[in-house]
Design an enzyme around this catalytic site. Structure first.
Site, PDB file in Angstrom:
ATOM      1  N   ILE A  81       0.839  -1.209   0.000  1.00  0.00           N
ATOM      2  CA  ILE A  81       0.000   0.000   0.000  1.00  0.00           C
ATOM      3  C   ILE A  81       0.874   1.259   0.000  1.00  0.00           C
ATOM      4  O   ILE A  81       0.577   2.241  -0.673  1.00  0.00           O
ATOM      5  CB  ILE A  81      -0.990  -0.040   1.183  1.00  0.00           C
ATOM      6  CG1 ILE A  81      -1.832  -1.316   1.078  1.00  0.00           C
ATOM      7  CG2 ILE A  81      -1.886   1.200   1.187  1.00  0.00           C
ATOM      8  CD1 ILE A  81      -2.594  -1.695   2.320  1.00  0.00           C
ATOM      9  N   LYS A 114      -2.405  -2.986  16.468  1.00  0.00           N
ATOM     10  CA  LYS A 114      -2.977  -1.790  15.830  1.00  0.00           C
ATOM     11  C   LYS A 114      -3.885  -1.054  16.828  1.00  0.00           C
ATOM     12  O   LYS A 114      -3.947   0.185  16.840  1.00  0.00           O
ATOM     13  CB  LYS A 114      -3.757  -2.186  14.577  1.00  0.00           C
ATOM     14  CG  LYS A 114      -2.878  -2.779  13.482  1.00  0.00           C
ATOM     15  CD  LYS A 114      -2.062  -1.712  12.753  1.00  0.00           C
ATOM     16  CE  LYS A 114      -1.201  -2.290  11.663  1.00  0.00           C
ATOM     17  NZ  LYS A 114      -0.522  -1.285  10.844  1.00  0.00           N
ATOM     18  N   GLY A 154      -9.850 -17.597  13.733  1.00  0.00           N
ATOM     19  CA  GLY A 154      -9.892 -16.137  13.839  1.00  0.00           C
ATOM     20  C   GLY A 154     -10.558 -15.426  12.666  1.00  0.00           C
ATOM     21  O   GLY A 154     -10.516 -14.202  12.591  1.00  0.00           O
ATOM     22  N   ASP A 155     -11.152 -16.176  11.739  1.00  0.00           N
ATOM     23  CA  ASP A 155     -11.833 -15.537  10.602  1.00  0.00           C
ATOM     24  C   ASP A 155     -13.290 -15.230  10.931  1.00  0.00           C
ATOM     25  O   ASP A 155     -14.100 -16.146  11.052  1.00  0.00           O
ATOM     26  CB  ASP A 155     -11.821 -16.482   9.380  1.00  0.00           C
ATOM     27  CG  ASP A 155     -10.614 -16.308   8.497  1.00  0.00           C
ATOM     28  OD1 ASP A 155      -9.946 -15.261   8.600  1.00  0.00           O
ATOM     29  OD2 ASP A 155     -10.343 -17.220   7.695  1.00  0.00           O
ATOM     30  N   ARG A 177     -15.968 -10.606   2.622  1.00  0.00           N
ATOM     31  CA  ARG A 177     -15.045  -9.504   2.912  1.00  0.00           C
ATOM     32  C   ARG A 177     -15.340  -8.333   1.985  1.00  0.00           C
ATOM     33  O   ARG A 177     -15.899  -8.496   0.906  1.00  0.00           O
ATOM     34  CB  ARG A 177     -13.582  -9.948   2.690  1.00  0.00           C
ATOM     35  CG  ARG A 177     -13.090 -11.014   3.654  1.00  0.00           C
ATOM     36  CD  ARG A 177     -12.881 -10.459   5.045  1.00  0.00           C
ATOM     37  NE  ARG A 177     -12.419 -11.465   5.989  1.00  0.00           N
ATOM     38  CZ  ARG A 177     -13.218 -12.278   6.684  1.00  0.00           C
ATOM     39  NH1 ARG A 177     -14.531 -12.213   6.543  1.00  0.00           N
ATOM     40  NH2 ARG A 177     -12.711 -13.147   7.535  1.00  0.00           N
ATOM     41  N   ALA A 183       4.439   1.010   7.714  1.00  0.00           N
ATOM     42  CA  ALA A 183       5.325  -0.113   8.042  1.00  0.00           C
ATOM     43  C   ALA A 183       4.772  -0.958   9.189  1.00  0.00           C
ATOM     44  O   ALA A 183       4.560  -0.450  10.284  1.00  0.00           O
ATOM     45  CB  ALA A 183       6.708   0.428   8.436  1.00  0.00           C
ATOM     46  N   ALA A 184       4.552  -2.226   8.910  1.00  0.00           N
ATOM     47  CA  ALA A 184       4.095  -3.150   9.956  1.00  0.00           C
ATOM     48  C   ALA A 184       4.164  -4.573   9.432  1.00  0.00           C
ATOM     49  O   ALA A 184       4.119  -4.797   8.225  1.00  0.00           O
ATOM     50  CB  ALA A 184       2.645  -2.842  10.337  1.00  0.00           C
ATOM     51  N   PHE A 201     -11.338 -21.828   3.057  1.00  0.00           N
ATOM     52  CA  PHE A 201     -11.293 -22.089   4.500  1.00  0.00           C
ATOM     53  C   PHE A 201     -12.702 -22.065   5.099  1.00  0.00           C
ATOM     54  O   PHE A 201     -13.121 -21.089   5.713  1.00  0.00           O
ATOM     55  CB  PHE A 201     -10.403 -21.056   5.201  1.00  0.00           C
ATOM     56  CG  PHE A 201      -8.958 -21.091   4.787  1.00  0.00           C
ATOM     57  CD1 PHE A 201      -8.322 -22.281   4.458  1.00  0.00           C
ATOM     58  CD2 PHE A 201      -8.211 -19.910   4.724  1.00  0.00           C
ATOM     59  CE1 PHE A 201      -6.987 -22.311   4.067  1.00  0.00           C
ATOM     60  CE2 PHE A 201      -6.872 -19.927   4.343  1.00  0.00           C
ATOM     61  CZ  PHE A 201      -6.263 -21.132   4.009  1.00  0.00           C
ATOM     62  N   TYR A 219      -2.056  -9.390  15.937  1.00  0.00           N
ATOM     63  CA  TYR A 219      -1.907  -8.332  14.912  1.00  0.00           C
ATOM     64  C   TYR A 219      -2.910  -7.204  15.176  1.00  0.00           C
ATOM     65  O   TYR A 219      -2.529  -6.023  15.246  1.00  0.00           O
ATOM     66  CB  TYR A 219      -2.109  -8.932  13.513  1.00  0.00           C
ATOM     67  CG  TYR A 219      -2.310  -7.875  12.462  1.00  0.00           C
ATOM     68  CD1 TYR A 219      -1.259  -7.034  12.079  1.00  0.00           C
ATOM     69  CD2 TYR A 219      -3.561  -7.686  11.848  1.00  0.00           C
ATOM     70  CE1 TYR A 219      -1.456  -6.042  11.127  1.00  0.00           C
ATOM     71  CE2 TYR A 219      -3.754  -6.703  10.896  1.00  0.00           C
ATOM     72  CZ  TYR A 219      -2.703  -5.885  10.542  1.00  0.00           C
ATOM     73  OH  TYR A 219      -2.894  -4.893   9.609  1.00  0.00           O
TER      74      TYR A 219
HETATM   75  N1  UFG Z   1      -9.264 -17.446   2.353  1.00  0.00           N
HETATM   76  C1  UFG Z   1      -9.477 -18.725   1.865  1.00  0.00           C
HETATM   77  N2  UFG Z   1      -8.397 -19.382   1.362  1.00  0.00           N
HETATM   78  C2  UFG Z   1      -7.146 -18.848   1.289  1.00  0.00           C
HETATM   79  C3  UFG Z   1      -6.955 -17.534   1.800  1.00  0.00           C
HETATM   80  C4  UFG Z   1      -8.035 -16.867   2.319  1.00  0.00           C
HETATM   81  O1  UFG Z   1     -10.579 -19.256   1.899  1.00  0.00           O
HETATM   82  O2  UFG Z   1      -6.221 -19.523   0.818  1.00  0.00           O
HETATM   83  C5  UFG Z   1     -10.408 -16.712   2.899  1.00  0.00           C
HETATM   84  C6  UFG Z   1     -10.230 -16.308   4.335  1.00  0.00           C
HETATM   85  O3  UFG Z   1     -10.685 -17.319   5.189  1.00  0.00           O
HETATM   86  C7  UFG Z   1     -11.054 -15.020   4.413  1.00  0.00           C
HETATM   87  C8  UFG Z   1     -10.976 -14.446   2.992  1.00  0.00           C
HETATM   88  O4  UFG Z   1     -10.546 -15.512   2.170  1.00  0.00           O
HETATM   89  O5  UFG Z   1     -12.383 -15.349   4.671  1.00  0.00           O
HETATM   90  C9  UFG Z   1      -9.994 -13.308   2.884  1.00  0.00           C
HETATM   91  O6  UFG Z   1      -8.772 -13.729   3.450  1.00  0.00           O
HETATM   92  P1  UFG Z   1      -7.409 -12.889   3.316  1.00  0.00           P
HETATM   93  O7  UFG Z   1      -6.349 -13.710   3.976  1.00  0.00           O
HETATM   94  O8  UFG Z   1      -7.225 -12.476   1.903  1.00  0.00           O
HETATM   95  O9  UFG Z   1      -7.711 -11.589   4.123  1.00  0.00           O
HETATM   96  P2  UFG Z   1      -8.163 -11.443   5.650  1.00  0.00           P
HETATM   97  O10 UFG Z   1      -9.610 -11.033   5.597  1.00  0.00           O
HETATM   98  O11 UFG Z   1      -7.832 -12.571   6.503  1.00  0.00           O
HETATM   99  O12 UFG Z   1      -7.154 -10.334   6.118  1.00  0.00           O
HETATM  100  C10 UFG Z   1      -7.357  -9.006   5.925  1.00  0.00           C
HETATM  101  C11 UFG Z   1      -6.024  -8.275   5.933  1.00  0.00           C
HETATM  102  C12 UFG Z   1      -5.405  -8.355   7.292  1.00  0.00           C
HETATM  103  C13 UFG Z   1      -6.390  -7.880   8.318  1.00  0.00           C
HETATM  104  C14 UFG Z   1      -7.648  -8.695   8.226  1.00  0.00           C
HETATM  105  C15 UFG Z   1      -8.690  -8.253   9.203  1.00  0.00           C
HETATM  106  O13 UFG Z   1      -5.169  -8.832   4.972  1.00  0.00           O
HETATM  107  O14 UFG Z   1      -4.261  -7.537   7.324  1.00  0.00           O
HETATM  108  O15 UFG Z   1      -8.183  -8.550   6.928  1.00  0.00           O
HETATM  109  O16 UFG Z   1      -9.609  -9.274   9.412  1.00  0.00           O
HETATM  110  F1  UFG Z   1      -5.907  -8.042   9.563  1.00  0.00           F
END
Ligand code: UFG
Length: 325
Positions: A13, A145, A284-285, A221, A74-75, A208, A141
């Site tokens: 970003i 923040k 954690g999702d 999302r 940066a993080a 997942f 994480y």
């Molecule tokens: N997912 C899958 N398979 C994969 C990867 C992801 O099904 O191989 C799913 C995840 O379970 C989630 C969605 O796709 O439901 C999006 O996952 P991402 O890993 O792309 O993104 P996240 O929502 O986990 O993470 C984002 C940001 C993080 C932040 C988080 C807050 O990348 O920095 O949102 O919840 F912390």
């Protein structure tokens, strides 16, 4: 013309925001320790290769340039890794930001735009999520923040720091030109992984969990284009420079898409099928994270230009096929 210090300028970003600022003729100073960022993402621009743990080096940057505002990208941002190795996250995210804020104050710099996250909200109790939603992060994480946002608020009260914390939802996409894009050393994000399945770099995408309380059972999302995030950063820094107040602001499109929808849009953009299988839920999702973006619209006059997920994925696909790093 004001000078903006872009911390984490070689990251995903940060690099997109830096390009946008440069194109608009802002004076910028790019800082990165290249632990996660890529030199190529700076497209030949000058880099101050400093680690925020190096307080003396950091102080020298503020002495060397006449900085008016800081953008702090940066993080470390891998949720799963933060659960396994929280120390790394508190060290890098919290302590390094502490150093940065102190260096700012010592050098009389009072404006900062900070990269926060929707992870600060934890499991949503209502949706769309606005800025008043209770904050209860569910992983280290998100905790880092959350702590930094508290630090910003306390520094504001005590020392007159002015800040805007931008709480991103899911950043996605790349510049139209595909000269820069998303590139993580360990890729864990959905869209790049699906696209890598389509280029043949990856065999199969794991979904997942498909037993969530959502229409198709997969997680929802809010995917926001990285250029729209860059726009918001520019508007946020202008807001601070115009002596308007400190704020916390969500950045999302306000639209949610399920994992299955994302796979299907990626397939339609690429014109081929992506093999997938359903696996266990990832810890954690939350089932659904969708932003209310009214505050960004009202306070910053921001609005997302990429409102169609197909357009966002088109730019990501263009990058994935032409990756330079
Ligand atoms: N997912 C899958 N398979 C994969 C990867 C992801 O099904 O191989 C799913 C995840 O379970 C989630 C969605 O796709 O439901 C999006 O996952 P991402 O890993 O792309 O993104 P996240 O929502 O986990 O993470 C984002 C940001 C993080 C932040 C988080 C807050 O990348 O920095 O949102 O919840 F912390």
């Amino acid at each position: 013309m004001n000078t903006i210090l872009v911390v984490g300028a070689a990251g995903y970003i940060g690099s997109h925001t830096l390009r946008d600022l440069k194109e608009r003729k802002y004076n910028t100073v790019a800082l990165d320790n290249l632990s996660e960022g890529h030199l190529e993402a700076l497209c030949g621009g000058v880099l101050e290769n400093i680690d925020l743990a190096d307080t003396e080096g950091l102080n020298n940057i503020f002495k060397k340039y006449n900085i008016d505002a800081v953008m702090h990208f940066a993080a470390y941002a891998y949720v799963g890794e933060s659960v396994i190795n929280p120390r790394k996250y508190y060290q890098n995210n919290v302590l390094c930001t502490f150093n940065l804020l102190n260096a700012m104050l010592e050098n009389n710099v009072h404006n900062i735009v900070f990269s926060s996250t929707c992870a600060i909200y934890g499991n949503p109790v209502y949706t769309p999520i606005d800025e008043k939603h209770p904050q209860s992060p569910v992983n280290p994480y998100g905790n880092t923040k959350y702590i930094i946002e508290k630090m910003l608020a306390d520094y504001k009260k005590a020392y007159g720091l002015k800040y805007i914390a931008l709480r991103y939802f899911n950043a996605a996409g790349a510049r139209e030109s595909a000269e820069i894009g998303e590139s993580h050393n360990t890729e864990t994000h959905l869209i790049p992984l699906v696209l890598q399945t389509l280029t043949g770099k990856k065999q199969c995408i794991d979904i997942f969990g498909d037993d969530y309380d959502t229409p198709d059972g997969t997680c929802i999302r809010d995917y926001i284009h990285v250029n729209d995030l860059a726009d918001a950063h520019r508007l946020a820094v202008e807001h601070l420079m115009n002596n308007k107040g400190s704020e916390v602001i969500n950045l999302g499109t306000g639209k949610g898409h399920s994992v299955k929808e994302i796979i299907s849009v990626c397939e339609s953009v690429a014109g081929k099928r992506a093999p997938y299988k359903v696996t266990a839920r990832r810890e954690g999702d939350p089932a659904s994270l969708v932003a209310s973006n009214c505050v960004a619209r009202d306070l910053l006059g921001w609005e997302p230009k990429y409102t169609d997920i197909k357009d966002i994925i088109r730019t990501a696909w263009n990058w994935e096929r032409n990756r330079k790093y």
